[in-house]
Design a protein around this motif. Structure first.
Motif, mmCIF file in Angstrom:
data_model
loop_
_atom_site.group_PDB
_atom_site.id
_atom_site.type_symbol
_atom_site.label_atom_id
_atom_site.label_comp_id
_atom_site.label_asym_id
_atom_site.label_seq_id
_atom_site.Cartn_x
_atom_site.Cartn_y
_atom_site.Cartn_z
ATOM 1 N N THR A 1 14.663 -4.584 0.066
ATOM 2 C CA THR A 1 13.821 -3.448 0.440
ATOM 3 C C THR A 1 12.343 -3.748 0.176
ATOM 4 N N ILE A 2 11.486 -3.016 0.890
ATOM 5 C CA ILE A 2 10.033 -3.153 0.726
ATOM 6 C C ILE A 2 9.427 -1.744 0.716
ATOM 7 N N PRO A 3 9.590 -0.988 -0.360
ATOM 8 C CA PRO A 3 9.086 0.381 -0.390
ATOM 9 C C PRO A 3 7.567 0.443 -0.571
ATOM 10 N N ASN A 4 6.964 1.488 -0.026
ATOM 11 C CA ASN A 4 5.551 1.744 -0.295
ATOM 12 C C ASN A 4 5.321 1.842 -1.803
ATOM 13 N N ALA A 5 4.277 1.162 -2.276
ATOM 14 C CA ALA A 5 3.752 1.312 -3.642
ATOM 15 C C ALA A 5 4.688 0.837 -4.751
ATOM 16 N N ARG B 1 10.537 2.859 -10.311
ATOM 17 C CA ARG B 1 10.865 3.959 -11.226
ATOM 18 C C ARG B 1 9.728 4.977 -11.312
ATOM 19 N N HIS B 2 8.509 4.546 -11.026
ATOM 20 C CA HIS B 2 7.342 5.417 -11.105
ATOM 21 C C HIS B 2 7.177 6.296 -9.867
ATOM 22 N N LEU B 3 8.022 6.094 -8.857
ATOM 23 C CA LEU B 3 7.878 6.805 -7.595
ATOM 24 C C LEU B 3 8.980 7.832 -7.399
ATOM 25 N N ALA B 4 8.623 8.964 -6.804
ATOM 26 C CA ALA B 4 9.630 9.984 -6.485
ATOM 27 C C ALA B 4 10.464 9.566 -5.283
ATOM 28 N N GLY B 5 9.935 8.680 -4.469
ATOM 29 C CA GLY B 5 10.602 8.194 -3.260
ATOM 30 C C GLY B 5 9.590 7.444 -2.429
ATOM 31 N N ALA B 6 10.049 6.466 -1.664
ATOM 32 C CA ALA B 6 9.123 5.671 -0.864
ATOM 33 C C ALA B 6 9.835 5.153 0.370
ATOM 34 N N LEU B 7 9.082 5.051 1.459
ATOM 35 C CA LEU B 7 9.633 4.563 2.718
ATOM 36 C C LEU B 7 9.687 3.041 2.730
ATOM 37 N N HIS C 1 0.826 -1.214 0.000
ATOM 38 C CA HIS C 1 0.000 0.000 0.000
ATOM 39 C C HIS C 1 0.858 1.262 0.000
ATOM 40 N N GLY C 2 0.256 2.377 -0.401
ATOM 41 C CA GLY C 2 0.937 3.664 -0.347
ATOM 42 C C GLY C 2 1.175 4.129 1.082
ATOM 43 N N GLU C 3 1.898 5.214 1.201
ATOM 44 C CA GLU C 3 2.308 5.730 2.519
ATOM 45 C C GLU C 3 1.107 6.194 3.352
ATOM 46 N N THR C 4 1.215 5.977 4.658
ATOM 47 C CA THR C 4 0.255 6.506 5.630
ATOM 48 C C THR C 4 0.989 7.445 6.591
ATOM 49 N N ALA C 5 0.216 8.199 7.358
ATOM 50 C CA ALA C 5 0.830 9.078 8.363
ATOM 51 C C ALA C 5 1.636 8.248 9.363
ATOM 52 N N GLU D 1 5.621 8.329 10.565
ATOM 53 C CA GLU D 1 6.006 8.434 11.978
ATOM 54 C C GLU D 1 6.753 7.192 12.474
ATOM 55 N N ARG D 2 6.934 6.190 11.609
ATOM 56 C CA ARG D 2 7.544 4.904 11.970
ATOM 57 C C ARG D 2 6.762 4.259 13.121
ATOM 58 N N ARG D 3 5.442 4.246 12.931
ATOM 59 C CA ARG D 3 4.531 3.716 13.942
ATOM 60 C C ARG D 3 3.949 2.398 13.434
ATOM 61 N N LEU D 4 3.930 1.371 14.271
ATOM 62 C CA LEU D 4 3.457 0.049 13.873
ATOM 63 C C LEU D 4 1.940 0.035 13.716
ATOM 64 N N GLN D 5 1.481 -0.344 12.547
ATOM 65 C CA GLN D 5 0.048 -0.317 12.243
ATOM 66 C C GLN D 5 -0.613 -1.671 12.475
#
Length: 212
Positions: free
Chosen positions: A175-179, A200-206, A10-14, A18-22
């Protein structure tokens, strides 16, 4: 006949930011995550999928909805594709979890497969079994097809290990980047890794873990 599965975290969440476990807590995408979902959808517009599956949590559903719009898909929602249940760690940042549960955190950090999170969490072994069952079911019913699966970082960790034979206890070296796009295959008997962390389609991902 080989089945191809495109796994998308999934894409990034707040809470990611915050590096918070969901875990199983239902957190929606933030604005960055919504933009990532749209970018991922555009990157997959030329792909032809036979089916799509998605975790039933909102952050995955929102990501899948963006892709479905471009690819003409109707995702099936599956609680078996949810993130690992982190028990009492859920809603804490990694640093907070380390401070509050130092002994348990060490077992989590070292990937003890039989460690069960306090307050109702899953062990790594239980979680891996759940994900193996879900992916094997998808591969079986779509043999020879191409399937989209929108899910979570922990699920992707298990999927990579399933495809490569890497042990559950081994430190993660991928690595396991968002999206990002992650492709695995199944030939009816064995899993294989096709491509991983295409972004390549992403500007950056966590990444799924802090400091990664």
């Amino acid at each position: 006949m080989s089945t191809r599965i495109c796994l998308v975290r999934h894409g990034e969440t707040a809470w990611n930011a915050e590096r918070r476990l969901q875990g199983h807590i239902d957190i929606p995408l933030n604005e960055t995550g919504l933009a990532q979902a749209r970018a991922t959808a555009t990157s997959l517009a030329s792909e032809r999928f036979d089916a799509a599956y998605c975790s039933d949590l909102t952050r995955a559903r929102q990501t899948a909805a963006a892709i479905a719009t471009h690819c003409g898909l109707t995702p099936g929602f599956d609680a078996g594709l949810r993130e690992r249940h982190y028990g009492g760690f859920q809603a804490l940042t990694y640093d907070e979890a380390r401070t509050r549960f130092p002994v348990d955190y060490r077992r989590f950090e070292t990937r003890d497969p039989d460690f069960v999170f306090p307050e109702g969490g899953e062990s790594l072994r239980e979680f891996a079994g759940r994900i193996h069952t879900a992916l094997e079911h998808i591969a079986k019913i779509h043999q020879g097809g191409t399937v989209l699966v929108v899910t979570h970082g922990g699920v992707l960790d298990i999927a990579h290990r399933l495809a490569t034979g890497k042990h559950l206890e081994a430190p993660r070296d991928f690595t396991i980047p968002n999206a990002a796009l992650n492709w695995i295959g199944h030939d009816g008997e064995n899993w294989s890794l096709i491509a991983w962390a295409e972004q390549r389609h992403l500007a950056g991902a966590l990444d799924e873990l802090p400091n990664a």
